[in-house]
Design an enzyme around this catalytic site. Structure first.
Site, mmCIF file in Angstrom:
data_model
loop_
_atom_site.group_PDB
_atom_site.id
_atom_site.type_symbol
_atom_site.label_atom_id
_atom_site.label_comp_id
_atom_site.label_asym_id
_atom_site.label_seq_id
_atom_site.Cartn_x
_atom_site.Cartn_y
_atom_site.Cartn_z
ATOM 1 C CB CYS A 2 -0.869 0.041 1.252
ATOM 2 S SG CYS A 2 -1.893 -1.405 1.453
ATOM 3 N NE ARG A 27 4.654 1.669 -1.244
ATOM 4 C CZ ARG A 27 5.319 1.942 -0.124
ATOM 5 N NH1 ARG A 27 6.412 2.644 -0.170
ATOM 6 N NH2 ARG A 27 4.880 1.502 1.036
ATOM 7 C CD1 TRP A 72 -0.209 -6.134 -2.874
ATOM 8 C CD2 TRP A 72 -0.264 -6.680 -0.697
ATOM 9 N NE1 TRP A 72 0.277 -7.413 -2.743
ATOM 10 C CE2 TRP A 72 0.247 -7.774 -1.426
ATOM 11 C CE3 TRP A 72 -0.400 -6.802 0.684
ATOM 12 C CZ2 TRP A 72 0.638 -8.971 -0.818
ATOM 13 C CZ3 TRP A 72 -0.014 -7.988 1.291
ATOM 14 C CH2 TRP A 72 0.499 -9.052 0.536
ATOM 15 C CG ASN A 96 0.154 2.313 3.647
ATOM 16 O OD1 ASN A 96 -0.869 2.266 2.969
ATOM 17 N ND2 ASN A 96 1.274 2.879 3.237
ATOM 18 N N GLY A 97 -0.823 -0.823 6.728
ATOM 19 C CA GLY A 97 -0.604 -1.593 7.952
ATOM 20 C C GLY A 97 -1.820 -2.444 8.269
ATOM 21 C CD GLU A 479 16.731 -14.294 -5.631
ATOM 22 O OE1 GLU A 479 16.080 -14.540 -4.609
ATOM 23 O OE2 GLU A 479 16.459 -13.336 -6.389
ATOM 24 C CE LYS A 483 14.081 -12.836 -7.954
ATOM 25 N NZ LYS A 483 13.868 -11.833 -7.027
ATOM 26 C CD GLU A 486 9.634 -12.439 -6.441
ATOM 27 O OE1 GLU A 486 10.799 -12.470 -6.877
ATOM 28 O OE2 GLU A 486 9.217 -11.536 -5.701
ATOM 29 C CG HIS A 502 17.775 -37.778 1.045
ATOM 30 N ND1 HIS A 502 18.159 -38.966 1.615
ATOM 31 C CD2 HIS A 502 18.920 -37.152 0.678
ATOM 32 C CE1 HIS A 502 19.474 -39.058 1.620
ATOM 33 N NE2 HIS A 502 19.967 -37.966 1.044
ATOM 34 C CE LYS A 599 11.490 -3.335 -5.336
ATOM 35 N NZ LYS A 599 12.197 -4.549 -5.784
HETATM 36 C C1 AGP Z 1 12.083 -10.168 -4.239
HETATM 37 O O1 AGP Z 1 12.018 -10.472 -5.589
HETATM 38 C C2 AGP Z 1 10.821 -10.059 -3.561
HETATM 39 N N1 AGP Z 1 9.874 -9.256 -4.198
HETATM 40 C C3 AGP Z 1 10.818 -10.098 -2.061
HETATM 41 O O2 AGP Z 1 11.135 -11.393 -1.706
HETATM 42 C C4 AGP Z 1 11.758 -9.123 -1.307
HETATM 43 O O3 AGP Z 1 13.079 -9.484 -1.538
HETATM 44 C C5 AGP Z 1 11.430 -9.166 0.194
HETATM 45 O O4 AGP Z 1 10.119 -8.752 0.371
HETATM 46 C C6 AGP Z 1 12.372 -8.318 1.018
HETATM 47 O O5 AGP Z 1 12.314 -6.988 0.647
HETATM 48 P P1 AGP Z 1 13.397 -5.963 1.130
HETATM 49 O O6 AGP Z 1 14.694 -6.341 0.493
HETATM 50 O O7 AGP Z 1 12.898 -4.640 0.637
HETATM 51 O O8 AGP Z 1 13.471 -6.040 2.618
#
Ligand code: AGP
Length: 604
Positions: A2, A27, A72, A96-97, A479, A483, A486, A502, A599
């Protein structure tokens, strides 16, 4: 996640609010709305979907005061109804929150006659404030009384129909800034919304409330104690990010990595293999005596931390533990505060779970360092010291360049500590040379983009994938899988290659793709090839990624430059970023703002 904007001054508020919301789009959000007040009447305009739709829907009311929001969804589905602002009685609010005790508050408010149109916690907060205003001396008093009754987090801005020339803002755990212009004030949850409008900003602290009028502002805490605030210069260089000829921010940011890594190292990695880090607030003796390092982050930052552990332990010999923010904050980790440092990795510096973990680390009396990209963010301000990443604005929701910058900063920190602990000069020079070669090696790696695109076009309909790596390619596999998930929405799971047999191997069939990361290291390469054989024996498809030529067992291959073991994981990771990007494009997805994602994750 948000976003909040607000404006009070002499100009028409609507275009300023819409423009601010556009700047916060990166965001991640699912709906947006604005509210203005004109002649004692609140005008609200909301839309599910993009800010462009909101812009079309909202006529300029001519009002010079207003608030806006990108939502969001947390409580209640994404919809126009649930979008902010929410109005109850005289109060209109953006928030927000999360209000954790909203259900209890709602029951109480319903008993005294309030009716709710939505399932949101924010509407309950608006009602709570409206109710308090019936007996409070003024709007500030009403908001403070209400906020003292809520549990949870908030960054909020509100309008009151009874106070046409005021915006009230407050924060707890969710960032909020006040931009100071000439006879005008801007409110935002993120400085990017106010760049170009103001030169000075105030970062509100937790449990502070500001009443912003046309001719000034007052900041108090929630007990009405006056607060002194500091004016900060706003970094105007974070100019509105442009795609600069790239189709998406994601691919642009992947391509920025050579420059970003060079920027993170600039002035810090010195010619003789020494490292200069000015902001750690630890002296050489304290660094030399370190016996434990804790790394904390979420998502990509956590995976950067995992790779950081492999690199730091090999380089410094110091035991490193890596913690996921959302876990660490609630578990009773056994930690010795003596000779310990905690590294907080975060692009945004606003991730709620990372910030809560920082509070816990501080409570334990452990020195905290932030490896943070966003200058002036909450994390950057609250840590004891740190290293700014200098990666520039990362707009794509999927993080790429911040990951590489985090690892560059971790390596700088590791080299500094290792030297103090007695790493031989020749070894330090060798390590430094690897680091220096990184921008160029990553530039070479970007050349694999066409092949990644070709492979993506062939496997885009696959539904399940494993990402497999051994040793320090294991965190890279994690990672890489994140990616892909996402941006392509394809199920992807990272595993240590040797762990397949396993259990996970039960899933392999002809519809399953395994992305296998093959190291240059002779022994681990041979072991990983055996694992590919096991997958092929079960008819699984294999995409191998390596500096070696394509093994005969794999179906597809991405070749990367041959580099030292220190930087091999970062180089291979870039190939995985490119693959994920091309998969998302091939599937026609919203590459920069993938569904359901935000974001900056400022709620739990
Ligand atoms: C990364 O591609 C993500 N969108 C997400 O995992 C992100 O890395 C995570 O929310 C942490 O964010 P930050 O680095 O702003 O703390």
């Amino acid at each position: 996640m948000c976003g909040i904007v607000g404006y009070i001054g002499g100009k028409s508020a609507t275009p300023i609010l819409i423009n601010g919301l556009r700047r916060l789009e990166y965001r991640g959000y699912d709906s947006a709305g604005i509210a203005t007040i004109s002649k004692g009447k609140t005008l609200i305009c909301k839309k599910q979907g993009k800010v462009a739709e909101l812009d079309k829907a909202c006529a300029d009311s001519g009002s010079t005061i207003g608030i806006g929001h990108t939502r969001w969804a947390t409580h209640g589905e994404p919809s126009e109804l649930n979008a902010h602002p929410h109005q109850v009685g005289d109060i209109t609010i953006v928030h927000n929150g999360i209000i954790e005790n909203y259900a209890d508050l709602k029951v109480e408010l319903e008993k005294i006659g309030y009716e709710f149109k939505t399932k949101t916690d924010t509407e309950v907060l608006a009602a709570l404030i409206d109710n308090e205003y019936k007996t409070a001396t003024d709007i500030s008093h009403a908001v403070r009384t209400a906020l003292n009754k809520v549990a949870g987090t908030f960054g909020l801005a509100l309008l009151s129909q009874k106070d046409e020339d005021l915006i009230v803002v407050a924060r707890r755990g969710s960032p909020l800034i006040l931009g100071i212009g000439d006879d005008e004030y801007f409110i935002a949850s993120d400085t990017s919304a106010v760049v170009g409008y103001v030169e000075k900003v105030i970062y509100l602290e937790d449990d502070q409330l500001a009443v912003v009028a046309r001719d000034g502002y007052d900041v108090v805490d929630l007990n009405n104690k006056a607060q002194s605030v500091q004016l900060h210069d706003l970094d105007q260089d974070q100019v509105k990010a442009e795609k600069e000829g790239f189709e998406h921010f994601l691919i642009k940011e992947i391509h920025e990595q050579p420059q970003v890594i060079a920027d993170t190292m600039r002035g810090r990695l010195l010619k003789d293999g020494e490292v200069r880090l000015g902001g750690l607030n630890l002296d050489d003796d304290e660094l030399r005596d370190l016996k434990q390092i804790i790394i904390i982050g979420c998502g990509t930052a956590y995976y950067a931390g995992m790779l950081g552990k492999y690199l730091l332990e090999r380089l410094t010999g110091i035991p490193v533990s890596v913690e996921i923010g959302s876990e660490f904050r609630y578990r009773d980790a056994a930690l010795n505060p003596e000779n310990t440092v905690a590294l907080f990795l975060s692009q945004s510096g606003e991730t709620a779970d990372t910030l809560a973990s920082l509070a816990e680390i501080k409570r334990r009396g452990i020195h905290s360092l932030g490896l943070v990209n966003v200058v002036g963010s909450t994390l950057a301000r609250e840590v004891d010291g740190g290293i700014y990443l200098h990666a520039g604005p990362e707009i794509s929701v999927a993080s790429t360049k911040a990951y590489s910058a985090m690892l560059t900063a971790v390596m700088l920190f590791g080299l500094k500590v290792a030297r103090l602990k007695g790493l031989a000069r020749s070894e330090a020079l060798e390590f430094a040379e690897s680091m220096e070669s990184l921008p160029n090696e990553i530039k070479q790696t970007l050349g694999v983009s066409d092949e990644a695109k070709r492979v993506a076009s062939q496997v885009k309909d696959i539904e399940h994938t494993f990402y497999l790596g051994r040793s320090d390619l294991y965190p890279v596999a994690l990672e890489g899988s994140l990616k892909l998930m996402e941006v392509s929405y394809i199920h992807a799971q990272g595993y240590p290659t040797g762990e397949m047999k396993h259990g996970p191997i039960a899933l392999i069939d002809e519809g399953f793709l395994s992305v296998v990361l093959l190291p240059e290291d002779e022994l681990l390469y041979a072991k990983s090839i055996s694992n590919i054989e096991e997958i092929k024996a079960r008819k699984g498809k294999v995409l191998s990624v390596s500096s070696r030529p394509q093994p005969e067992q794999s179906d597809y291959h991405l070749i990367v430059p041959k580099v030292s073991q220190w930087i091999e994981p970062l180089v291979i990771n870039v190939a995985l970023q490119l693959f994920a990007y091309h998969m998302a494009v091939a599937k026609g997805n919203d590459v920069d703002q993938p569904r359901n994602l935000a974001k900056s994750v400022t709620v739990e």
